[in-house]
Each structure stands twice: as structure tokens, then as C-alpha cells.
Design a protein around this motif. Structure first.
Motif, PDB file in Angstrom:
ATOM      1  N   GLY A 119     -23.015  12.801 -15.069  1.00  0.00           N
ATOM      2  CA  GLY A 119     -23.540  14.123 -14.733  1.00  0.00           C
ATOM      3  C   GLY A 119     -22.798  14.716 -13.546  1.00  0.00           C
ATOM      4  N   GLY A 164     -17.436  15.126 -21.634  1.00  0.00           N
ATOM      5  CA  GLY A 164     -17.980  14.403 -22.781  1.00  0.00           C
ATOM      6  C   GLY A 164     -19.480  14.257 -22.653  1.00  0.00           C
ATOM      7  N   VAL A 180     -33.732  29.835 -20.137  1.00  0.00           N
ATOM      8  CA  VAL A 180     -32.726  29.964 -19.065  1.00  0.00           C
ATOM      9  C   VAL A 180     -32.537  28.603 -18.400  1.00  0.00           C
ATOM     10  CG1 VAL A 180     -32.972  32.422 -18.607  1.00  0.00           C
ATOM     11  CG2 VAL A 180     -34.549  30.841 -17.494  1.00  0.00           C
ATOM     12  N   ALA A 209     -27.157  10.477 -13.076  1.00  0.00           N
ATOM     13  CA  ALA A 209     -27.491  11.811 -12.548  1.00  0.00           C
ATOM     14  C   ALA A 209     -27.440  12.843 -13.682  1.00  0.00           C
ATOM     15  CB  ALA A 209     -26.528  12.187 -11.417  1.00  0.00           C
TER      16      ALA A 209
HETATM   17  C1  FAD Z   1     -33.732  29.004 -13.961  1.00  0.00           C
HETATM   18  C2  FAD Z   1     -33.952  27.865 -12.996  1.00  0.00           C
HETATM   19  C3  FAD Z   1     -34.232  28.166 -11.672  1.00  0.00           C
HETATM   20  C4  FAD Z   1     -34.417  27.137 -10.759  1.00  0.00           C
HETATM   21  N1  FAD Z   1     -34.679  27.456  -9.449  1.00  0.00           N
HETATM   22  C5  FAD Z   1     -34.748  26.501  -8.527  1.00  0.00           C
HETATM   23  C6  FAD Z   1     -34.927  26.833  -7.147  1.00  0.00           C
HETATM   24  O1  FAD Z   1     -35.091  27.993  -6.783  1.00  0.00           O
HETATM   25  N2  FAD Z   1     -34.930  25.821  -6.241  1.00  0.00           N
HETATM   26  C7  FAD Z   1     -34.762  24.515  -6.616  1.00  0.00           C
HETATM   27  O2  FAD Z   1     -34.735  23.651  -5.739  1.00  0.00           O
HETATM   28  N3  FAD Z   1     -34.610  24.159  -7.910  1.00  0.00           N
HETATM   29  C8  FAD Z   1     -34.600  25.113  -8.880  1.00  0.00           C
HETATM   30  N4  FAD Z   1     -34.424  24.776 -10.194  1.00  0.00           N
HETATM   31  C9  FAD Z   1     -34.362  23.343 -10.569  1.00  0.00           C
HETATM   32  C10 FAD Z   1     -32.955  22.786 -10.402  1.00  0.00           C
HETATM   33  O3  FAD Z   1     -32.027  23.562 -11.124  1.00  0.00           O
HETATM   34  C11 FAD Z   1     -32.895  21.344 -10.870  1.00  0.00           C
HETATM   35  O4  FAD Z   1     -33.894  20.623 -10.217  1.00  0.00           O
HETATM   36  C12 FAD Z   1     -31.515  20.756 -10.555  1.00  0.00           C
HETATM   37  O5  FAD Z   1     -30.542  21.402 -11.347  1.00  0.00           O
HETATM   38  C13 FAD Z   1     -31.466  19.247 -10.791  1.00  0.00           C
HETATM   39  O6  FAD Z   1     -30.183  18.780 -10.481  1.00  0.00           O
HETATM   40  P1  FAD Z   1     -29.581  17.510 -11.266  1.00  0.00           P
HETATM   41  O7  FAD Z   1     -28.193  17.327 -10.776  1.00  0.00           O
HETATM   42  O8  FAD Z   1     -30.515  16.386 -11.211  1.00  0.00           O
HETATM   43  O9  FAD Z   1     -29.559  17.992 -12.791  1.00  0.00           O
HETATM   44  P2  FAD Z   1     -28.722  19.144 -13.473  1.00  0.00           P
HETATM   45  O10 FAD Z   1     -28.424  20.238 -12.505  1.00  0.00           O
HETATM   46  O11 FAD Z   1     -29.459  19.484 -14.703  1.00  0.00           O
HETATM   47  O12 FAD Z   1     -27.349  18.435 -13.840  1.00  0.00           O
HETATM   48  C14 FAD Z   1     -27.260  17.460 -14.855  1.00  0.00           C
HETATM   49  C15 FAD Z   1     -25.844  17.457 -15.370  1.00  0.00           C
HETATM   50  O13 FAD Z   1     -25.725  16.426 -16.336  1.00  0.00           O
HETATM   51  C16 FAD Z   1     -25.121  16.950 -17.503  1.00  0.00           C
HETATM   52  N5  FAD Z   1     -25.624  16.196 -18.639  1.00  0.00           N
HETATM   53  C17 FAD Z   1     -26.895  16.071 -19.060  1.00  0.00           C
HETATM   54  N6  FAD Z   1     -26.959  15.241 -20.118  1.00  0.00           N
HETATM   55  C18 FAD Z   1     -25.700  14.834 -20.367  1.00  0.00           C
HETATM   56  C19 FAD Z   1     -25.111  13.924 -21.289  1.00  0.00           C
HETATM   57  N7  FAD Z   1     -25.837  13.247 -22.192  1.00  0.00           N
HETATM   58  N8  FAD Z   1     -23.772  13.730 -21.212  1.00  0.00           N
HETATM   59  C20 FAD Z   1     -23.020  14.370 -20.297  1.00  0.00           C
HETATM   60  N9  FAD Z   1     -23.523  15.211 -19.397  1.00  0.00           N
HETATM   61  C21 FAD Z   1     -24.844  15.452 -19.426  1.00  0.00           C
HETATM   62  C22 FAD Z   1     -25.525  18.414 -17.526  1.00  0.00           C
HETATM   63  O14 FAD Z   1     -24.636  19.151 -18.322  1.00  0.00           O
HETATM   64  C23 FAD Z   1     -25.450  18.759 -16.046  1.00  0.00           C
HETATM   65  O15 FAD Z   1     -24.164  19.111 -15.674  1.00  0.00           O
HETATM   66  C24 FAD Z   1     -34.290  25.780 -11.150  1.00  0.00           C
HETATM   67  C25 FAD Z   1     -34.017  25.485 -12.503  1.00  0.00           C
HETATM   68  C26 FAD Z   1     -33.855  26.505 -13.413  1.00  0.00           C
HETATM   69  C27 FAD Z   1     -33.562  26.178 -14.850  1.00  0.00           C
END
Ligand code: FAD
Length: 409
Positions: free
Chosen positions: A9, A78, A129, A109
Motif C-alpha cells: 500500500g 500491482g 467518493v 498498509a
Molecule cells: C472522501 C473522504 C474524506 C475523508 N476525510 C478525512 C478527513 O477529513 N480527515 C481524516 O483524517 N480522514 C479522512 N478520511 C479517511 C482517510 O482517507 C483514511 O483514513 C486514510 O486514507 C487511511 O489511510 P491508509 O493509508 O490506511 O489507507 P488508504 O489511504 O486507503 O491507502 C491504501 C492504499 O493501498 C492500496 N491498496 C489497497 N488494496 C490493495 C491491494 N490489494 N493491492 C495493492 N494495493 C492496494 C490503495 O490503492 C491505496 O493506495 C476521508 C476518507 C474519504 C473517502
């Protein structure tokens, strides 16, 4: 032999884990053999997911090459298919076919995804979204509305789920639809929720969000349940039919289903239990961060799935993953503050402090904080400068965003 830190991720947690690990390798004075950092991500860019409700999809994409190349982090585009913890191997589907990567240290992640319950038609007809792809699909659909045959619901949008995300997209839509409709009559935006109040979980911000939405002309429909969705309308359990060409589902997130690959008991959101060093409990060599991990981040309360926690979790996780391979001390993560800043479109925004969500600022003042967060604070440096990128990943906890951002002169 090269040892590999494999990071799954490149969202907020994964990208910052990679930079955090690279920073620690660059800083160490300890002699060590070759260590590779390899990131696997579904897209070739880091998605600023929190901006998916905005108009400009391009602005929310940071090419991975701009961040990783200057600091020597390798990456593969990938989809992770399978994680074999016992064999320390991960299977990835890429455009060139299936690949298997082994690891000395793994960082999980893969984030979270919107949950779609089995409401008839929801999977086929509702937009979202949640992802970059979902946001682009919605934008293209909205732009296509003037080309569609005239109908009662052509310029009506129904947003289901009046939490943070639903409130943000519902706030954007009245102005956006009016522009697309070019003055045609009948633009409507409805925000639905089964809770008794709109933005019910938002503490002192609840009344602000409700007032802002009303002033922007959003029709608020708390206490309702959706029975089914079609391309042209939404049916409620009460029997009411709302003609609408656009339905957007905004309710509920769950951790990546690949968290099930780990021999641990997941929490109710499907998250992996980690300790304060972001190590997966009872699974040597494996760390997890972001929306797919959970621990009492302030010593008492669970992590909230959020960008505000995922970024520091990533920085500490990457640091600790590299430190563990190097035989250096690990750093515990503890964050004593929690805020929410909800964008309310042309009305402004609302900023709260604490888990109970005490009102801090609202309107134009809070909007300046929101724009600072969304456009600057949460971005990695994009100037391809190695020192700047590594410096940004220091394993420290930032202060909460300012609530007194001055207006531009
Ligand atoms: C519209 C919206 C508004 C938001 N507003 C807020 C806010 O104001 N404040 C706040 O704190 N949070 C907010 N959030 C929540 C926040 O976006 C998430 O909590 C945050 O993105 C989590 O980060 P992460 O790195 O754990 O996951 P993600 O950002 O989801 O990243 C995961 C990554 O892994 C990749 N991935 C997933 N599965 C696979 C796979 N099988 N193979 C390869 N790659 C994969 C994805 O493509 C992505 O790049 C919001 C979310 C949304 C949708």
C-alpha cells in the motif's frame, strides 16, 4: 544477501512507512548489509483520498516516482492477491503477470474500503467518493447529465450516509449541480441517514453542519432507510420513491479484507491489533499501520480510521521496521490529540477538538484550516528533493492543525 522491507500500500500509511524506513536507513551509523525497500500499490500514484469529494481529481494524485525515486525506494504497480505469513511471501498481480515477493520485514498498509450492504441495486447504481476511481466516475457522470434525456430526477442527487464524507460531498453538490444544469429547473440534493439526526456523531459540530447544509439548500432526511436503488430513483422503506439520476453511497468503512491473512483476532472493523511500535502482535517481522491497524493510540482510545492517524502511524512504522532490521531501538507512538475538520463547501467548514468533538471554529475560519490540511499539510514534498522528503518523515508527532489560520491578504 539483500534483506527486503516489503510495504503493501502507498496510501497515507504505506507511503509514509516507506519514507520513514528510508530515512532511518539513511540516518543509521550502524554497519549493515544491503536492505531494499519495496512498495506494492494498486495505482502509480499516492492518492490524497480525503480530497475525493472535491472537483479536481488531478490535484489529489502524487506520482509515486516523485517521492520514491529521489530516496531510492523501489515500487511495483500491482494488486496484492495473497499474503503467506508462514512462508514470508506475498503474491502480486501485475500488468506483466503474477509476481511473488519475499520479505525480511512486512508492513501491512492496505487501508480500508467503503462497505456496501446488500441493498438491492446499491452495488450497480450507487456512486461513491471512496476511491480515486469512484470519484472520477462520479465526476464524469455529473458532467454527462445535460446529455441525458430529460427526466424528473435528472439533476437530483441523493447522498446516503450523513457522516463526515456524506456531509462533505452533499455540501459540494448544490453549487456543482446548478452549474452543470446551467439554470435548468429542478436541481435537488438530498442527504439521507437512518440516524435520528444528520451528522449525529459530530458532537457540537452537529448543529453547525445541519445549519450549513440547510442554508445551501440541501434537503435533510434523517431517520429514513433505503430499500433499493435504480439508475433513475431511490426507494425508501416507507414506500416513498425519490426520482434521482445520481445516488452516492457514503456509509461505513472496513479494513482491507487481506487483514484476514494474519493469524490474529481482528477487531469489529477488520483491523489488525498492533502494539505501540506498530508491530503485529504475535507475528514476528510484521508491522501494520493506517486504517488496517488498531491500538490505543492515546493510551486509552482506539485509533480512528483517519488520515490524521495514518500518516504518523506510517512514519513510526517505517522507522521501526528499519530499526528492527538494524538492531536499533524502536520508538513508541502516542498521539494525545484528535480533531475533525469537515468541509462544508461554499459555506465554509467546521473544526472540532477532542473525541467528544467540541466546537473550535466554523465558517470561513475553519475553511482556511481545512484548505491548509487538504492542500499542504498532508502532502509529501513533491520537489524531488531527497533531503526534504526524508526530513518530512521524521518519527515525531506534529501539533494539531492551527485553528487560527490567517486569511490571505
Ligand atoms: C472522501 C473522504 C474524506 C475523508 N476525510 C478525512 C478527513 O477529513 N480527515 C481524516 O483524517 N480522514 C479522512 N478520511 C479517511 C482517510 O482517507 C483514511 O483514513 C486514510 O486514507 C487511511 O489511510 P491508509 O493509508 O490506511 O489507507 P488508504 O489511504 O486507503 O491507502 C491504501 C492504499 O493501498 C492500496 N491498496 C489497497 N488494496 C490493495 C491491494 N490489494 N493491492 C495493492 N494495493 C492496494 C490503495 O490503492 C491505496 O493506495 C476521508 C476518507 C474519504 C473517502
Amino acid at each position: 544477501m539483500t534483506q527486503r522491507i516489503l510495504i503493501l500500500g502507498a496510501g497515507f500509511a504505506g507511503l509514509w512507512s516507506a519514507v520513514g524506513a528510508a530515512r532511518q536507513l539513511a540516518e543509521t551509523r550502524r554497519a549493515h548489509g544491503p536492505i531494499e525497500i519495496l512498495v506494492v500499490n494498486a495505482r502509480p500514484f499516492h492518492s490524497i483520498r480525503v480530497r475525493n469529494y472535491e472537483l479536481d481529481a488531478e490535484a489529489s494524485r502524487v506520482p509515486l516516482a516523485d517521492v520514491f525515486e529521489p530516496i531510492g525506494v523501489a515500487w511495483v504497480q500491482g494488486t496484492v492477491q495473497h499474503i503467506d505469513v508462514a512462508a514470508r511471501k506475498v503474491q502480486v498481480a501485475t500488468a506483466e503477470g503474477a509476481k511473488t515477493f519475499d520479505y525480511a520485514c512486512l508492513v501491512m498498509a492496505l487501508g480500508s474500503a467503503l462497505v456496501r450492504p446488500p441493498i438491492p441495486g446499491l452495488a450497480d447504481y450507487a456512486f461513491d467518493v471512496d476511491t480515486d476511481e469512484g470519484a472520477v466516475k462520479l465526476l464524469e457522470h455529473l458532467r454527462s447529465l445535460p446529455l441525458q434525456p430529460d427526466s424528473a430526477g435528472r439533476y437530483t442527487a441523493v447522498v446516503i450516509g450523513a457522516g463526515l464524507t456524506g456531509s462533505e460531498i452533499a455540501s459540494e453538490l448544490p453549487a456543482r449541480l446548478a452549474k452543470i444544469a446551467c439554470g435548468a429547473a429542478g436541481t435537488r440534493v438530498l442527504l439521507l441517514d437512518h440516524a435520528p439526526r444528520i451528522a449525529d456523531q459530530m458532537g457540537e459540530a452537529q448543529r453547525v453542519i445541519e445549519q450549513a447544509l440547510r442554508e445551501m439548500g440541501v434537503e435533510l432526511r434523517p431517520g429514513v432507510r433505503v430499500a433499493r436503488v435504480l439508475a433513475g430513483d431511490v426507494a425508501l422503506e416507507s414506500g416513498e420513491i425519490i426520482p434521482a439520476s445520481t445516488t452516492i453511497w457514503c456509509a461505513g468503512m472496513r479494513a482491507s479484507a487481506l487483514t484476514k491473512a494474519f493469524p490474529v483476532t481482528l477487531d469489529t472493523l477488520g483491523r489488525i491489533p498492533v502494539d505501540e511500535f506498530l508491530r503485529v502482535k504475535g507475528v514476528p517481522g510484521v508491522f501494520a499501520a493506517g486504517d488496517c491497524a488498531n491500538f490505543p493510540i492515546d493510551g486509552t482510545n482506539d485509533c480512528v480510521m483517519s488520515c490524521q492517524y495514518s500518516r504518523p502511524m506510517g512514519r513510526f512504522c517505517g522507522h521501526n521496521a528499519a530499526a528492527e532490521l538494524l538492531g536499533e531501538p524502536l520508538l513508541p507512538l502516542r498521539i494525545d490529540w484528535y480533531i475533525t475538520c469537515v468541509d462544508l463547501g461554499p459555506w465554509g467548514a467546521v473544526y472540532t477538538e477532542g473525541r467528544e468533538r467540541r466546537l473550535a471554529t466554523e465558517g470561513a475560519q475553519a475553511k482556511r484550516t481545512k484548505q491548509l490540511i487538504n492542500r499542504h499539510r498532508i502532502y509529501p514534498p513533491t520537489n524531488r528533493n531527497r533531503e526534504d522528503i526524508l526530513r518530512a518523515a521524521a518519527p515525531v508527532v506534529e501539533a494539531a492543525p492551527s485553528k487560527n489560520v490567517a486569511a490571505a491578504t
